[in-house]
Scaffold this motif. Structure first.
Motif: not given
Length: 216
Positions: A105-115, A165-178
């Protein structure tokens, strides 16, 4: 303060508590510290990675000092470890499992906050990993050990996968809970496979698994 989706937020708080618990237990095994030392190292384990991340992205003061549950849960985990360290030793595998949840969870949240702070893909992935492993690295250095991230069964690599995975999802506008939970799951599975089968990242040619490590 912006918060992640409720499920991720709950896991984030759980990870903070468990990292405080594990950090303090690790300190107790490695040293003969008093309650102040044990609690300090437990809280550094739980909060250190997030503090480093927030400082690097300019989120001052860090979220830890703005939102009381993080600080409180880290403190509670460390104190419980100090008081109940012997009974908790029987549940080492369960604590390892919960530690893997926190790492993920820390890896995902950390990456999303950085983006969200405007960083590019590479730095965002790096900050996701730092969020996940930074606190434990500080703890290990303070007790004179080679950091777990440099020697343990696939610790940094799972965090790297989740952050990517988190950064890739954010970069392609597919980031969400899934997508977030998919990244968390990937990290968790890789980490637990590493624990179960004692898998390690590649070592230098000629160095066997049993080769003593500095400080060990």
């Amino acid at each position: 303060m912006d918060t992640p989706p409720p499920l991720l937020f709950a896991l984030d708080l759980t990870g903070t508590f468990v990292f405080g618990l594990n950090g303090a237990l690790t300190a107790l095994r490695a040293t003969h510290l008093d309650v102040v030392g044990v609690v300090t190292l437990g809280m550094m384990t739980a909060l250190g990675g997030g503090v480093i991340r927030d400082i690097l992205i300019g989120a001052i003061p860090p979220a830890t000092f703005l939102y009381w549950p993080y600080f409180t849960l880290a403190l509670a985990g460390a104190l419980i470890a100090f008081v109940l360290n012997r009974p908790l030793a029987r549940f080492e595998m369960s604590l390892t499992t919960l530690d893997a949840v926190g790492l993920s969870v820390f890896a995902v949240i950390g990456a999303s906050k950085a983006v969200a702070a405007g960083l590019g893909a590479g730095p965002a992935v790096a900050l996701g990993v730092i969020t996940a492993v930074g606190g434990g690295t500080i703890r290990d250095l303070m007790v004179g050990q080679v950091p777990t991230v440099l020697r343990s069964e696939l610790y940094a690599i799972p965090a790297l996968v989740a952050a990517a995975i988190t950064v890739a999802a954010l970069g392609t506008d597919t980031y969400g809970l899934p997508a977030a939970m998919g990244a968390v799951t990937a990290c968790f599975v890789i980490r637990m496979l590493g624990v179960r089968y004692q898998l390690n990242a590649p070592r230098p040619p000629g160095q066997s698994r049993g080769t003593p490590e500095p400080g060990m």
